[in-house]
Design a protein around this motif. Structure first.
Motif, PDB file in Angstrom:
ATOM      1  N   LYS A 120       5.454  12.325   1.408  1.00 35.09           N
ATOM      2  CA  LYS A 120       6.111  13.535   2.875  1.00 35.09           C
ATOM      3  C   LYS A 120       4.786  12.620   3.703  1.00 35.09           C
ATOM      4  O   LYS A 120       5.874  12.704   5.366  1.00 35.09           O
ATOM      5  N   GLY A 121       3.830  12.087   3.807  1.00 38.17           N
ATOM      6  CA  GLY A 121       3.028  11.459   5.124  1.00 38.17           C
ATOM      7  C   GLY A 121       3.014   9.763   4.752  1.00 38.17           C
ATOM      8  O   GLY A 121       3.109   9.137   3.619  1.00 38.17           O
ATOM      9  N   LEU A 122       3.357   9.522   6.279  1.00 34.52           N
ATOM     10  CA  LEU A 122       3.552   7.457   5.646  1.00 34.52           C
ATOM     11  C   LEU A 122       2.348   7.482   5.565  1.00 34.52           C
ATOM     12  O   LEU A 122       2.334   5.993   5.701  1.00 34.52           O
ATOM     13  N   SER A 123       0.944   8.142   6.760  1.00 34.20           N
ATOM     14  CA  SER A 123      -0.071   7.297   6.339  1.00 34.20           C
ATOM     15  C   SER A 123      -0.445   6.880   4.816  1.00 34.20           C
ATOM     16  O   SER A 123      -1.417   6.033   4.802  1.00 34.20           O
ATOM     17  N   LEU A 124       0.578   8.043   3.836  1.00 33.74           N
ATOM     18  CA  LEU A 124      -0.154   7.620   2.778  1.00 33.74           C
ATOM     19  C   LEU A 124       0.479   6.425   2.344  1.00 33.74           C
ATOM     20  O   LEU A 124       0.180   5.708   1.105  1.00 33.74           O
ATOM     21  N   LEU A 125       1.575   6.307   2.792  1.00 35.10           N
ATOM     22  CA  LEU A 125       2.608   5.429   2.173  1.00 35.10           C
ATOM     23  C   LEU A 125       2.376   3.758   2.743  1.00 35.10           C
ATOM     24  O   LEU A 125       1.797   2.794   1.789  1.00 35.10           O
ATOM     25  N   GLU A 126       1.702   3.446   3.521  1.00 36.42           N
ATOM     26  CA  GLU A 126       1.069   2.561   4.392  1.00 36.42           C
ATOM     27  C   GLU A 126      -0.526   2.280   3.967  1.00 36.42           C
ATOM     28  O   GLU A 126      -0.200   1.188   3.178  1.00 36.42           O
ATOM     29  N   ASP A 127      -1.086   2.710   3.391  1.00 38.72           N
ATOM     30  CA  ASP A 127      -2.615   2.850   2.592  1.00 38.72           C
ATOM     31  C   ASP A 127      -1.320   2.150   0.674  1.00 38.72           C
ATOM     32  O   ASP A 127      -2.436   1.169   0.549  1.00 38.72           O
ATOM     33  N   GLN A 128      -0.895   2.637   0.207  1.00 37.48           N
ATOM     34  CA  GLN A 128      -0.213   2.516  -0.502  1.00 37.48           C
ATOM     35  C   GLN A 128       0.111   1.344  -0.611  1.00 37.48           C
ATOM     36  O   GLN A 128      -0.176   0.032  -1.408  1.00 37.48           O
ATOM     37  N   LEU A 129       0.835   0.873  -0.054  1.00 38.91           N
ATOM     38  CA  LEU A 129       1.461  -0.175   0.380  1.00 38.91           C
ATOM     39  C   LEU A 129       0.424  -1.326   0.437  1.00 38.91           C
ATOM     40  O   LEU A 129       0.820  -2.849  -0.010  1.00 38.91           O
ATOM     41  N   HIS A 130      -0.477  -1.581   1.179  1.00 41.55           N
ATOM     42  CA  HIS A 130      -2.079  -2.641   1.818  1.00 41.55           C
ATOM     43  C   HIS A 130      -2.272  -3.021   0.433  1.00 41.55           C
ATOM     44  O   HIS A 130      -2.144  -3.992  -0.035  1.00 41.55           O
ATOM     45  N   ARG A 131      -2.602  -1.439  -0.530  1.00 36.81           N
ATOM     46  CA  ARG A 131      -2.992  -2.003  -1.669  1.00 36.81           C
ATOM     47  C   ARG A 131      -2.583  -2.704  -3.046  1.00 36.81           C
ATOM     48  O   ARG A 131      -3.153  -3.395  -3.589  1.00 36.81           O
ATOM     49  N   LEU A 132      -1.016  -2.230  -2.354  1.00 31.04           N
ATOM     50  CA  LEU A 132      -0.558  -3.119  -4.008  1.00 31.04           C
ATOM     51  C   LEU A 132       0.173  -3.939  -3.836  1.00 31.04           C
ATOM     52  O   LEU A 132       0.293  -4.921  -4.374  1.00 31.04           O
TER      53      LEU A 132
END
Length: 396
Positions: A120-132
């Motif tokens: 739902k939130g772009l912030s979590l997607l941003e964080d996880q893409l950086h981590r992965l």
């Protein structure tokens, strides 16, 4: 209970905790579209022989259907993990077939297939893409999925900026897929999460202190107005004994309790692992190290805080709490519901000692006073303004 039909079989799936009255399914059209794509509906079936990682699977539907490929599930949600365990068991699949990891755990060293349910939130997607991103390679199959209302230009831009060239599918049943080709030479910059900000003045013991917010935490860039109103109208916190910050988010409410009484034992509870990490970082920066996810025996500030991933008060023994402070959510993903708040209230009554109190801040229109009176036999308005009320219920 509903049944999801795929090429690998039919799966009985429910949300967690299971409620026969809940009309919502444990999957949606985006999950179906993604599974059909992997099966080869648009061409050749996908090669799932390598390490398959599923990010953001909401109720375990994807990893249950893909269990034969021993996927890794990465989620921010304790409820998702519990739903996954229940759905695997319900379908006769051994739990260790799926490797369960949180968004705060290290990813697998090499990812060959990355499947992403857009959060739902772009912030979590941003964080996880950086981590992965450091763990994918040029041959990694990356497919995202979401409903049309969940995928925006900004969503695609994140994939482009952090992973590589990105395209989308046509919409089917209001769902869409995202296709990304990893560019291992991409200069993506540093992960901007977690973030910190200073609290405003006029909110009691936590005025001016710095809080830490990991991606996906509610109001990660500012203090939300409901919590601010709550901080301005908290009950006296000295001499309360065991205090619970229920649905703690970044932990500012529990922090106020800890700073108000050196002898208080504070338990921070949330179903979000990102939120718990935020609360623990906030507490450590302002008080000292807590005791993690289990009960600690250390003395002093470091032994006064426990951080617990749980469904409401389910992990707290009955009759052990003196004061519960909460700002309950009224949404589950995109569905508006009071089911979570009702579980929180029921669990709170069980966990409180006789004479213990539950304090709730909520939007006025939610009418929680009716539920609390029904459950506790009493409820009073401790404070109110045009938007919010602070309610107090006592266990008799």
């Amino acid at each position: 209970m509903n049944h999801l039909s795929t090429s690998s079989g039919e799966f009985a799936l429910t949300r967690f905790p299971e409620d026969p009255r809940d009309p919502l399914r444990a999957w949606d059209a985006a999950d179906e579209y993604l599974l059909r794509h992997l099966d080869g509906i648009d061409g050749e079936p996908a090669d799932l022989s390598g390490t398959v990682v599923v990010l953001g699977d909401r109720w375990g539907a994807l990893v249950t259907a893909l269990a034969g490929h021993r996927p890794v599930q990465i989620t921010d949600s304790y409820l998702t993990q519990q739903a996954t365990r229940a759905n695997l068991s319900r379908n006769g699949v051994a739990e260790d077939t799926v490797r369960l990891r949180t968004t705060m755990d290290p990813p697998p060293p090499r990812i060959d297939v990355l499947l992403i349910r857009v959060p739902k939130g772009l912030s979590l997607l941003e964080d996880q893409l950086h981590r992965l991103a450091p763990h994918v390679h040029a041959g990694t199959l990356v497919v995202g999925a979401g409903m049309v209302t969940e995928i925006h230009t900004s969503t695609l831009q994140l994939f482009e900026r952090i992973l590589g060239p990105t395209t989308t599918s046509l919409a089917t049943k209001k769902a869409r897929l995202i296709f990304c080709s990893p560019d291992t030479g991409l200069s993506r910059g540093a992960n901007p999460w977690p973030r910190s900000y200073a609290l405003p003045g006029g909110i009691g013991a936590v005025s001016g202190l710095t809080v830490t917010n990991h991606a996906g935490t509610f109001c990660a860039d500012r203090l939300d107005i409901g919590t601010r109103f709550f901080l301005q109208n908290l009950p006296p916190l000295r001499g309360r004994g065991h205090v619970v910050d229920l649905g703690c988010g970044n932990g500012v409410i529990g922090l106020a309790a800890a700073l108000s009484d050196d002898d208080a034992e504070v338990t921070f509870i949330d179903e979000s692992y990102q939120a718990l990490a935020s609360a623990e970082a906030t507490f450590e920066a302002n008080v000292g190290a807590g005791t993690g996810s289990g009960a600690g025996t250390d003395s002093g500030a470091a032994g006064r805080a426990t951080f617990l991933a749980a469904d409401g008060m389910s992990g707290v023994p009955a009759g052990t709490v003196d004061l519960i402070l909460t700002n309950p959510p009224f949404h589950t993903h995109r569905a508006r519901t009071d089911a979570t708040a009702w579980r929180m209230f029921n669990g709170s009554r069980a966990a409180l000692r006789r004479g213990g109190e539950l304090w709730v801040v909520a939007n006025r229109h939610l009418g929680y006073h009716v539920k609390l009176r029904r459950l506790f036999g009493n409820c009073e308005v401790a404070a109110s303004d045009r938007k919010f009320v602070v309610l107090r219920a006592v266990k008799r």
